[in-house]
Structures are given as C-alpha cells and as structure tokens.
Design an enzyme around this catalytic site. Structure first.
Site, short mmCIF file in Angstrom:
data_model
loop_
_atom_site.label_atom_id
_atom_site.label_comp_id
_atom_site.label_asym_id
_atom_site.label_seq_id
_atom_site.Cartn_x
_atom_site.Cartn_y
_atom_site.Cartn_z
CG HIS A 69 1.66 -2.34 5.79
ND1 HIS A 69 2.13 -3.63 5.60
CD2 HIS A 69 0.55 -2.45 6.55
CE1 HIS A 69 1.31 -4.47 6.23
NE2 HIS A 69 0.34 -3.79 6.81
CG LEU A 108 6.08 -9.87 -0.30
CD1 LEU A 108 5.40 -11.12 -0.85
CD2 LEU A 108 5.12 -9.07 0.56
N GLY A 128 4.02 -4.85 -9.04
CA GLY A 128 4.71 -3.58 -9.23
C GLY A 128 3.86 -2.41 -9.66
CB SER A 129 0.29 -1.51 -9.43
OG SER A 129 -0.01 -1.52 -8.06
CG ASN A 130 2.16 0.92 -4.67
OD1 ASN A 130 1.81 2.07 -4.42
ND2 ASN A 130 1.47 -0.13 -4.30
CG ASN A 165 7.28 -1.11 3.29
OD1 ASN A 165 7.26 -1.49 2.14
ND2 ASN A 165 6.56 -1.66 4.26
CB ILE A 174 15.42 -4.25 5.12
CG1 ILE A 174 14.32 -4.02 4.07
CG2 ILE A 174 16.74 -3.59 4.70
CD1 ILE A 174 14.65 -4.57 2.69
CG ASP A 193 4.81 -4.13 7.87
OD1 ASP A 193 4.20 -5.22 7.94
OD2 ASP A 193 5.33 -3.69 6.83
CD GLU A 232 -1.01 0.47 -1.29
OE1 GLU A 232 -1.95 -0.32 -1.29
OE2 GLU A 232 0.17 0.13 -1.34
C1 GRF Z 1 0.67 -2.95 -2.09
O1 GRF Z 1 -0.61 -3.04 -1.51
C2 GRF Z 1 1.64 -2.48 -1.04
O2 GRF Z 1 1.09 -1.63 -0.07
C3 GRF Z 1 2.06 -3.75 -0.38
O3 GRF Z 1 2.10 -4.72 -1.42
C4 GRF Z 1 1.23 -4.31 -2.46
C5 GRF Z 1 2.05 -4.25 -3.71
O4 GRF Z 1 1.25 -4.10 -4.81
N1 GRF Z 1 3.34 -3.61 0.25
P1 GRF Z 1 1.98 -3.73 -6.19
O5 GRF Z 1 3.03 -4.80 -6.45
O6 GRF Z 1 2.63 -2.39 -5.97
O7 GRF Z 1 0.89 -3.70 -7.19
#
Ligand code: GRF
Length: 190
Positions: free
Chosen positions: A104, A85, A13-15, A102, A88, A145, A174
């Site tokens: 990617h 992952l 969940g860093s994004n 999304n 949908i 994707d 990202e």
């Molecule tokens: C990211 O690289 C995103 O592009 C892909 O999965 C990864 C998720 O990383 N869909 P995080 O959980 O957001 O750290």
C-alpha cells in the site's frame, strides 16, 4: 524448496513486473499465475510479455471461491497483491493466512482503508502537509489495508510541489522493497 506464487493486480502492474523480474533470479520461487479482475489491465500484457501464465477473473470468481480453487489447482503457496483493488473474502484469507501480502503506498494505518487508492492517497498526504510518506507491506485479512505490517519504507516529501511527485517517490520504494521483502518471507517459509 520451490514456492509457487500468484500475483493479483487490477492495474498497470509495475509492481507485478518488478516482482516477476526479481523472482526470475530466485531459483526457489516461481510465479505460476498473474491474475486481474480487469480484462484490459496492463498487468496482463506484462505477464504475457514475460511468458507467465495469466488470466482474467471476475469479482464473483473471487467471492464464490472459484479463483481460490484455481490457485489451489496450480498449487500456489503464496499470493501477492500488487495494486489489487478488491477486498479479499475471509475464506481466501484463511486459506492463505500468513502467506498473502499486500503493498500500500502510504505509511499505514494513515491514509488506508476503503476508497484510499492511487493518486487519492498522495493528494490526501499532500493536502495534509505531511513531511514524509512511504509504503507499507502487510499481511492481508478480510478488511482493507488492515493486516499485520511487515515492512515500511519512508521518504521525505518536504520539498514536493504536488501529489504526483509523492506518488513517483513512493512507487520507487515499492519497486525496490516489495520484491526483496517478499523474497525473504517466502524463502523463510519452510
Ligand atoms: C501501487 O502504488 C500500489 O502500492 C497500490 O497500487 C499501485 C499499483 O501500481 N496498491 P502498479 O499497478 O503496481 O503500477
């Protein structure tokens, strides 16, 4: 006009954290739910720490419509996938058509599709000897994707010595762009 956002993630969940942090400074955007199909996913701990309503749901919940119903009860306007992952289902895509994104970690359509996630992507890019890589923000449809591309960020990788270095450079892009691009799209949505 306030827009309510749900973030779905399967992993660390860093994004999701980058989105939560950025949206906290946007008075027109509120994260009303963070969800994961993995009860132990790091994203749920991040949501708890950020005091954002969060929860675990199963693949069945996603596919039988109960997650969709829960999001509608929360009056969710936009759904942002961030390291999610599962595919949908088409009913979900239809309900949020034009309002589900999304991210990617490759320059789609290259290195996308079923099974292309995480370090596997960057290994494939590295093995192919690519001189650049990057990330793609796209609308989501019922295929992996595959939706219309909104934005791509690129980074040179002709000096890397392994796939992890690529992953790190792409993840930085990202975190920089997903919050900004999604904010623009959500804000333009009247
Ligand atoms: C990211 O690289 C995103 O592009 C892909 O999965 C990864 C998720 O990383 N869909 P995080 O959980 O957001 O750290």
């Amino acid at each position: 006009m306030l827009k309510k956002v749900a973030i779905l993630s399967s992993g660390s969940g860093s994004n999701a954290q980058a989105l939560i942090t950025h949206f906290a400074s946007q008075e027109n955007i509120e994260v009303v739910f963070v969800g994961s199909n993995r009860a132990s996913a790091g994203v749920l701990e991040k949501a708890r720490h950020s005091e954002v309503h969060h929860g675990h749901f199963t693949k069945e919940d996603l596919n039988n419509g109960s997650l969709l119903n829960a999001l509608e009860k929360l009056e969710v306007d936009w759904v942002l996938l961030a390291g999610f992952l599962l595919r949908i289902p088409i009913e979900f895509c239809s309900r949020y058509q034009g309002r589900i994104l999304n991210i990617h970690p490759s320059l789609l359509p290259k290195y996308g599709g079923k099974g292309m996630y995480g370090i596997r992507i960057h290994e494939a890019v590295f093995q192919a000897g690519e001189k650049e890589s990057g990330m793609t923000i796209h609308y989501v449809n019922e295929h992996y994707d595959d939706g219309a591309v909104v934005f791509q960020g690129r980074v040179k990788i002709d000096d890397v010595t392994n796939a992890q270095e690529i992953a790190e450079r792409v993840l930085k892009l990202e975190h920089a762009y997903y919050p900004r691009i999604s904010t623009e799209l959500i804000t333009l949505d009247k």
